[in-house]
Design a protein around this motif. Structure first.
Motif, short mmCIF file in Angstrom:
data_model
loop_
_atom_site.label_atom_id
_atom_site.label_comp_id
_atom_site.label_asym_id
_atom_site.label_seq_id
_atom_site.Cartn_x
_atom_site.Cartn_y
_atom_site.Cartn_z
N TRP A 3 0.84 -1.26 -0.06
CA TRP A 3 0.07 -0.09 0.09
C TRP A 3 0.84 1.17 -0.09
N VAL A 24 -8.81 7.34 -2.00
CA VAL A 24 -9.45 6.11 -1.24
C VAL A 24 -9.96 5.18 -2.11
N LYS A 28 -8.88 1.42 -2.87
CA LYS A 28 -9.69 0.52 -2.40
C LYS A 28 -10.03 -0.56 -3.65
N ALA A 53 -11.83 6.66 4.16
CA ALA A 53 -10.95 5.21 4.60
C ALA A 53 -11.77 4.62 5.36
N ALA A 56 -14.63 3.07 3.55
CA ALA A 56 -14.10 2.01 2.34
C ALA A 56 -13.64 0.69 3.31
N ILE A 58 -10.72 0.77 4.79
CA ILE A 58 -9.12 0.50 4.78
C ILE A 58 -8.56 1.51 5.94
#
Length: 198
Positions: A3, A24, A28, A53, A56, A58
């Protein structure tokens, strides 16, 4: 897991166009589990990053790409880059304090110097923060390309002592910088130095 830790949104003038929300959505869709946001000298996209985030699913890593100088009293000194991100709640509070301090030291850009970082480290003001050695325009890389390899190693050791977590940043955009160093050769030097120093 791969990431992106060092990334810029529209809050990095002249560097990027996307909103934190769009960033984001992209990571994702790529299946990445987290995203760091390190806009130049500011934390303006932090709330947007965090909100998007969390929706989503994450992990957000708020941060900033700092403008670092050896001595902020020297108004002619060239600024260098270094990324910091918060990875704990305490780190987030320390990141806010650090960002505020850089704006108190504003001279064309928000500034921090090595003495400031050492003082913050001594008082716990860098706990919960991870930092990187910076991109091509960081102190470490610029010392390497200038032929000051020992100074670059010393900086890596010093910053490694200041931060709980300190990482050597490797970037490769297939650029030949015209100074005898390409992204390949610089990344090789940095990887070897990181391995040697630990």
């Amino acid at each position: 897991m791969i990431w992106n830790l060092h990334s810029h949104s529209r809050f990095s003038a002249q560097d990027a166009l996307p909103t934190p929300e769009a960033m984001v959505a992209t990571v994702k869709a790529m299946g990445q589990p987290a995203l760091g946001l390190t806009d130049h000298g500011n934390m303006a996209g932090t709330v947007q990053l965090y909100t998007a985030a969390k929706k989503a699913g994450i992990v957000p890593f708020p941060g900033s790409e700092l403008y670092v100088v050896s001595d902020r009293r020297d108004k002619k000194e060239k600024r260098r880059h270094m990324c910091v991100v918060a990875y704990t709640s305490e780190g987030y509070k320390n990141l806010v304090r650090l960002s505020t301090a850089t704006h108190r030291n504003f001279h064309h850009k928000p500034l921090v110097d090595f003495a400031d970082l050492a003082e913050l480290a001594d008082t716990g003001g860098l706990r919960g923060l991870a930092a990187t050695s910076g991109c091509y325009f960081g102190f470490v890389s610029q010392n390497v390309v200038a032929g000051n390899e020992q100074a670059a190693r010393t900086l890596l050791k010093h910053m490694g002592a200041c931060f709980d977590r300190f990482y050597v940043e490797l970037q490769n955009h297939n650029i030949d910088h015209g100074d005898g160093w390409s992204d390949d050769t610089l990344a090789d030097w940095l990887l070897n130095a990181a391995t040697e120093i630990g």
